[in-house]
Scaffold this motif. Structure first.
Motif, PDB file in Angstrom:
ATOM      1  N   LYS A  15      37.880  79.104  26.985  1.00  0.00           N
ATOM      2  CA  LYS A  15      39.098  79.783  28.011  1.00  0.00           C
ATOM      3  C   LYS A  15      40.237  78.670  27.635  1.00  0.00           C
ATOM      4  N   LEU A  16      41.281  79.312  27.053  1.00  0.00           N
ATOM      5  CA  LEU A  16      42.370  78.707  26.864  1.00  0.00           C
ATOM      6  C   LEU A  16      43.800  79.459  27.370  1.00  0.00           C
ATOM      7  N   ASN A  17      44.672  78.702  28.114  1.00  0.00           N
ATOM      8  CA  ASN A  17      45.736  79.121  28.539  1.00  0.00           C
ATOM      9  C   ASN A  17      45.532  80.417  29.487  1.00  0.00           C
ATOM     10  N   GLY A  18      44.482  80.361  30.319  1.00  0.00           N
ATOM     11  CA  GLY A  18      44.056  81.125  31.343  1.00  0.00           C
ATOM     12  C   GLY A  18      43.319  82.447  30.786  1.00  0.00           C
ATOM     13  N   ILE A  19      43.395  82.712  29.335  1.00  0.00           N
ATOM     14  CA  ILE A  19      42.411  83.593  28.953  1.00  0.00           C
ATOM     15  C   ILE A  19      41.284  83.158  28.421  1.00  0.00           C
ATOM     16  N   ILE A  20      40.284  84.100  28.704  1.00  0.00           N
ATOM     17  CA  ILE A  20      38.708  83.768  28.050  1.00  0.00           C
ATOM     18  C   ILE A  20      38.444  84.488  26.797  1.00  0.00           C
ATOM     19  N   TYR A  21      38.041  83.889  25.905  1.00  0.00           N
ATOM     20  CA  TYR A  21      37.649  84.421  24.505  1.00  0.00           C
ATOM     21  C   TYR A  21      36.160  84.168  24.384  1.00  0.00           C
ATOM     22  N   TRP A  60      35.419  88.767  18.030  1.00  0.00           N
ATOM     23  CA  TRP A  60      36.019  88.020  19.258  1.00  0.00           C
ATOM     24  C   TRP A  60      36.712  89.095  20.217  1.00  0.00           C
ATOM     25  N   ALA A  61      36.747  88.784  21.585  1.00  0.00           N
ATOM     26  CA  ALA A  61      37.397  89.859  22.264  1.00  0.00           C
ATOM     27  C   ALA A  61      38.013  88.655  23.472  1.00  0.00           C
ATOM     28  N   SER A  62      39.220  89.293  24.164  1.00  0.00           N
ATOM     29  CA  SER A  62      39.800  88.422  25.099  1.00  0.00           C
ATOM     30  C   SER A  62      39.674  89.198  26.574  1.00  0.00           C
ATOM     31  N   PHE A  63      39.402  88.142  27.606  1.00  0.00           N
ATOM     32  CA  PHE A  63      39.476  88.672  28.826  1.00  0.00           C
ATOM     33  C   PHE A  63      40.283  87.715  29.856  1.00  0.00           C
ATOM     34  N   SER A  80      40.982  85.951  33.592  1.00  0.00           N
ATOM     35  CA  SER A  80      40.148  85.172  34.352  1.00  0.00           C
ATOM     36  C   SER A  80      39.295  85.542  35.180  1.00  0.00           C
ATOM     37  N   ASN A  81      39.424  87.095  35.497  1.00  0.00           N
ATOM     38  CA  ASN A  81      38.407  87.845  36.245  1.00  0.00           C
ATOM     39  C   ASN A  81      37.549  88.745  35.115  1.00  0.00           C
ATOM     40  N   PHE A  82      37.601  88.413  34.165  1.00  0.00           N
ATOM     41  CA  PHE A  82      36.745  89.091  32.900  1.00  0.00           C
ATOM     42  C   PHE A  82      37.077  90.481  32.865  1.00  0.00           C
ATOM     43  N   ASN A  83      38.528  90.905  33.095  1.00  0.00           N
ATOM     44  CA  ASN A  83      38.838  92.363  32.738  1.00  0.00           C
ATOM     45  C   ASN A  83      39.422  92.127  31.313  1.00  0.00           C
ATOM     46  N   TYR A  84      38.629  93.183  30.594  1.00  0.00           N
ATOM     47  CA  TYR A  84      39.174  93.389  29.095  1.00  0.00           C
ATOM     48  C   TYR A  84      40.455  93.587  28.832  1.00  0.00           C
ATOM     49  N   ILE A  85      40.818  92.601  27.811  1.00  0.00           N
ATOM     50  CA  ILE A  85      42.244  92.653  27.205  1.00  0.00           C
ATOM     51  C   ILE A  85      42.341  93.337  26.087  1.00  0.00           C
ATOM     52  N   GLN A  86      41.617  92.567  25.079  1.00  0.00           N
ATOM     53  CA  GLN A  86      41.773  93.331  23.550  1.00  0.00           C
ATOM     54  C   GLN A  86      40.830  92.513  22.541  1.00  0.00           C
ATOM     55  N   ASP A  87      40.485  93.238  21.542  1.00  0.00           N
ATOM     56  CA  ASP A  87      39.819  92.352  20.478  1.00  0.00           C
ATOM     57  C   ASP A  87      40.770  91.729  19.755  1.00  0.00           C
ATOM     58  N   VAL A  88      40.279  90.504  19.257  1.00  0.00           N
ATOM     59  CA  VAL A  88      41.225  89.826  18.864  1.00  0.00           C
ATOM     60  C   VAL A  88      40.802  89.140  17.603  1.00  0.00           C
ATOM     61  N   TYR A  89      39.702  89.313  16.967  1.00  0.00           N
ATOM     62  CA  TYR A  89      39.402  88.914  15.500  1.00  0.00           C
ATOM     63  C   TYR A  89      38.150  89.437  15.184  1.00  0.00           C
ATOM     64  N   SER A  90      38.014  89.934  14.130  1.00  0.00           N
ATOM     65  CA  SER A  90      36.709  90.601  13.454  1.00  0.00           C
ATOM     66  C   SER A  90      36.329  90.170  12.164  1.00  0.00           C
ATOM     67  N   SER A  91      35.515  90.149  11.649  1.00  0.00           N
ATOM     68  CA  SER A  91      35.160  89.598  10.136  1.00  0.00           C
ATOM     69  C   SER A  91      33.728  90.254   9.811  1.00  0.00           C
TER      70      SER A  91
END
Length: 258
Positions: free
Chosen positions: A144-150, A165-168, A170-181
């Motif tokens: 968790k960094l700056n209020g966002i869970i990765y 990796w995906a971001s959520f 603090s209540n685990f609501n999905y935000i977006q995919d942030v990285y893929s390889s």
């Protein structure tokens, strides 16, 4: 104890977008720079590990997916253990809520991905959150960094499918995919992660320590990769000015990353 220096490599490279969601690693124009990882004092013996975190006074260690322990930072002694089947993976102390977050799942088809919140006082699970709808594999790394869970995906048997990796919030609501390889032989099968200097340090199953920063759009920027020659591919945390990493089939060490 006398320090031991292990030579490693930092790899800088460009990313090429292969689809709207997946980026393959392109190793052309890479710059290879010899670096050192300084292996310091061994803190305690342990052959197995999934994740490692700390709250400033205690370490929290997921030895297996079903076995967790709490240790004093001052002398590394075990103060508490708990066993919950298939609940534990990568592990992270959330200082905002004063609780432990751990990511796990089912790592073979049909994949499952879930996060457990743990009471740090008795290591009990207070809430399990099913995130399977947002992932194509099981999950393990969580920070968790700056209020966002990765949260990062992983799998078994070294499948070569992309891991993301995906971001959520603090209540685990999905935000977006942030990285893929793409993944090969455990590379980018995300294992554990920690935070230092507003950066994410993530380990994978092949012994690479990946350093990410967060771009303005909320996605990951891969800053560098440290190759530990398969020595360190499990738990990682930062406390008292130095990293702590689990060395494969050995124990937890103080580690300085150059």
């Amino acid at each position: 104890m006398k320090n031991v220096c292990l030579k490693i490599i930092v790899i800088y490279f460009t990313l090429s977008s292969c689809s709207s969601e997946t980026e393959n690693l392109i190793y052309s124009n890479r710059l290879l720079v010899n670096k050192e990882i300084i292996e310091g004092e061994k803190l305690w013996d342990t052959k197995t590990n999934q994740g490692l975190t700390n709250d400033g006074t205690h370490y929290y260690v997921s030895k297996t997916h079903s076995d967790i322990e709490k240790r004093k930072i001052i002398d590394h002694s075990i103060t508490l253990t708990n066993k919950l089947k298939d609940k534990y993976g990568g592990i992270f102390f959330d200082k905002e809520t004063n609780e432990i977050l751990t990511a796990a799942g089912v790592y073979k088809w049909p994949y499952k991905a879930y996060v457990n919140k743990l009471n740090k006082n008795d290591l009990s699970s207070t809430l399990e959150i099913d995130l399977s709808a947002y992932f194509n594999h099981g999950i393990n790394a969580i920070v968790k960094l700056n209020g966002i869970i990765y949260i990062g995906e992983t799998a078994v048997e070294y499948d070569s499918l992309p891991k993301k990796w995906a971001s959520f919030d603090s209540n685990f609501n999905y935000i977006q995919d942030v990285y893929s390889s793409t993944s090969e032989k455990g590379i980018n099968d995300w294992q554990d992660a920690t935070i230092h200097n507003n950066k994410i340090y993530a380990t994978d199953h092949y012994g690479f320590i990946n350093i990410f920063t967060i771009k303005k759009d909320g996605k990951f920027n891969l800053e560098s990769i440290y190759n530990s020659n398969k020595n360190y591919h499990q738990g990682i945390t930062f406390s008292n000015g130095i990293f702590k990493l689990h060395k494969s089939n050995d124990g937890v060490y103080n580690i300085k990353i150059d």
